[in-house]
Design an enzyme around this catalytic site. Structure first.
Site, mmCIF file in Angstrom:
data_model
loop_
_atom_site.group_PDB
_atom_site.id
_atom_site.type_symbol
_atom_site.label_atom_id
_atom_site.label_comp_id
_atom_site.label_asym_id
_atom_site.label_seq_id
_atom_site.Cartn_x
_atom_site.Cartn_y
_atom_site.Cartn_z
ATOM 1 N N PRO A 19 -16.313 -5.301 1.037
ATOM 2 C CA PRO A 19 -17.569 -5.139 0.304
ATOM 3 C C PRO A 19 -17.387 -4.124 -0.814
ATOM 4 C CG PRO A 19 -17.907 -4.983 2.678
ATOM 5 C CD PRO A 19 -16.433 -4.937 2.455
ATOM 6 N N MET A 20 -17.839 -4.454 -2.013
ATOM 7 C CA MET A 20 -17.786 -3.523 -3.143
ATOM 8 C C MET A 20 -19.128 -3.585 -3.866
ATOM 9 S SD MET A 20 -13.908 -4.015 -4.653
ATOM 10 C CE MET A 20 -13.851 -5.814 -4.408
ATOM 11 N N CYS A 104 -17.890 4.297 3.552
ATOM 12 C CA CYS A 104 -18.333 4.617 2.199
ATOM 13 C C CYS A 104 -18.208 6.121 1.942
ATOM 14 C CB CYS A 104 -19.781 4.177 1.993
ATOM 15 S SG CYS A 104 -20.375 4.499 0.305
ATOM 16 N N LYS A 144 -15.884 -1.058 9.617
ATOM 17 C CA LYS A 144 -14.889 -0.590 8.651
ATOM 18 C C LYS A 144 -15.040 0.918 8.533
ATOM 19 C CE LYS A 144 -13.043 -1.661 4.043
ATOM 20 N NZ LYS A 144 -13.280 -0.465 3.207
ATOM 21 N N HIS A 174 -9.412 1.853 6.371
ATOM 22 C CA HIS A 174 -8.925 2.206 5.039
ATOM 23 C C HIS A 174 -8.097 3.470 5.221
ATOM 24 C CE1 HIS A 174 -9.899 2.831 0.491
ATOM 25 N NE2 HIS A 174 -8.683 3.231 0.801
ATOM 26 N N ASN A 206 -6.427 -1.666 5.360
ATOM 27 C CA ASN A 206 -7.028 -1.660 4.026
ATOM 28 C C ASN A 206 -6.452 -0.494 3.231
ATOM 29 O OD1 ASN A 206 -10.265 -0.719 2.735
ATOM 30 N ND2 ASN A 206 -8.856 -2.175 1.856
ATOM 31 N N ASP A 208 -4.479 -0.056 -0.969
ATOM 32 C CA ASP A 208 -3.298 -0.272 -1.814
ATOM 33 C C ASP A 208 -2.655 -1.640 -1.620
ATOM 34 O OD1 ASP A 208 -3.813 2.250 -2.690
ATOM 35 O OD2 ASP A 208 -2.052 3.195 -1.787
ATOM 36 N N GLY A 230 -9.679 -4.937 -1.470
ATOM 37 C CA GLY A 230 -10.775 -4.465 -2.295
ATOM 38 C C GLY A 230 -10.416 -4.502 -3.762
ATOM 39 N N ARG A 231 -10.075 -3.334 -4.324
ATOM 40 C CA ARG A 231 -9.880 -3.215 -5.768
ATOM 41 C C ARG A 231 -8.782 -4.129 -6.318
ATOM 42 N NH1 ARG A 231 -8.344 2.552 -6.589
ATOM 43 N NH2 ARG A 231 -7.471 2.273 -4.498
#
Length: 373
Positions: A19-20, A104, A144, A174, A206, A208, A230-231
């Site tokens: 989710p972003m 988050c 997460k 992450h 999660n 990199d 993600g990114r």
């Protein structure tokens, strides 16, 4: 390598779209699904806003007919409210899977005791997970999280064990602390340690994953059961095409020329306009994606600016058509993307770190209008 099993769901390839905020709306999810398989999760939804049927929040959880399975990520700090939100999702058939956000790092979330700050309070975390699972019916509930608040306040091993004990279907880590935000390097060793500590349920990694080969390497080095991306997919929805190929044993990777990138940009903008039900709002929402899509390509500053300032779909298409369609995929487009600065400190409620079990509780305003992050 088999499919990732998340409760009753079988996910192939074992890939989850993270989710972003402002990114993973139904338009972007559909665009990514057109490229490859996986589990595609909504933007972060505030549990209180959901149970109060906030109009913006209800709009954010709309799924297109072709989206299956449907995944909602919930943010909450009150066990009872989270339980009500999960029950609402289950009873009203709003989704097929619920993910809980404890990762988050945004200050407006952590300063209220939510997101990556919350797992420090072990008893509160346990209560939230227990309520969520108890109210989910047959829906799988996952979570997460990050490693912890900082290196002196790591929480991920305790949180993973608590999750497994409370019936959570999978945990994703992450490999950064909250204070790292998105800076530095993700700690894949922590993912391996969590996998060793939590054997009852799938552990996802999660951080990199910039290419499909990064995903394979993470799974090989950590033993994790799947990856969360993600990114790495910002401006590169075809990363999911690469991931599908990689997990099926193919060495083929997408290296689109600028013409294919331009066509994907147009498609993304069209989906955003459809989602917004308003051309101008959809086009404005698309503007933030232009830099990610064009990263590394040889474009003049005026060309990039013109793309970002298009006022309509027709204007955007016209400007995209003027690009050099045969320009090859540049090496400079590979690697990290998105913001990556570390933070000086994590904003927390006063006294939050005094007791890792009890003490200060999140305030009643901790869930006020932050759906989407």
């Amino acid at each position: 390598m088999g499919a990732l099993k998340v409760g009753t769901l079988e996910v192939w390839p074992p890939v989850v779209l993270a989710p972003m905020a402002g990114i993973t709306n139904t338009a972007f999810r559909r665009l990514c699904r057109e490229q490859g398989g996986g589990l595609y999760v909504s933007e972060m939804i505030t549990s209180r806003a959901l149970v109060e049927r906030n109009a913006k929040t209800l709009r954010m959880i709309r799924f297109h007919d072709e989206e299956r399975p449907r995944s909602i990520q919930l943010y909450g700090v009150d066990p009872a409210v989270v339980g009500r939100a999960v029950r609402m999702i289950a009873e009203e058939d709003l989704a097929d899977h619920v993910d809980l956000n404890f990762g988050c790092p945004v200050p407006k979330v952590t300063r209220k005791g939510g997101g990556s700050a919350l797992p420090y309070k072990r008893n509160l975390l346990r209560a939230i997970l227990r309520e969520a699972v108890a109210n989910a019916g047959s829906l799988p509930v996952t979570m997460k999280m990050r490693k912890g608040i900082d290196d002196d306040h790591l929480t991920y091993l305790d949180a993973g064990r608590i999750a497994a004990g409370e019936g959570v279907a999978a945990v994703a880590l992450h490999g950064r602390t909250a204070v790292q935000h998105y800076g530095g390097q993700a700690d894949w060793d922590a993912i391996a340690r969590l996998k060793e500590a939590v054997t009852e349920i799938p552990v996802l990694g999660n951080g990199d994953i910039w290419s499909a080969d990064d995903a394979l390497r993470m799974m090989r080095e950590t033993g994790c059961d799947g990856v969360v991306v993600g990114r790495g997919c910002l401006g590169r929805p075809w990363l999911f095409r690469d991931l599908t190929a990689a997990f099926e044993g193919s060495a083929e990777r997408a290296r689109p020329r600028l013409g294919e990138v331009a066509a994907t940009m147009a498609r993304h903008a069209e989906l955003l306009v459809e989602h917004a039900e308003d051309e101008r709002h959809g086009i404005i929402d698309f503007r933030k994606h232009v830099g990610w899509y064009t990263k590394g390509f040889t474009l003049g500053a005026e060309q990039r600016r013109a793309l970002a300032l298009a006022e309509s779909l027709d204007e955007l298409r016209e400007r995209l058509s003027a690009l050099d369609a045969d320009q090859p995929w540049p090496a400079a487009a590979e690697g990290p993307r998105g913001k990556s600065n570390e933070r000086d400190r994590v904003h927390l409620p006063e006294g939050w770190l005094d007791d890792p079990y009890d003490g200060v509780a999140p305030g009643a305003d901790a869930e006020s209008d932050i759906s989407g992050g």
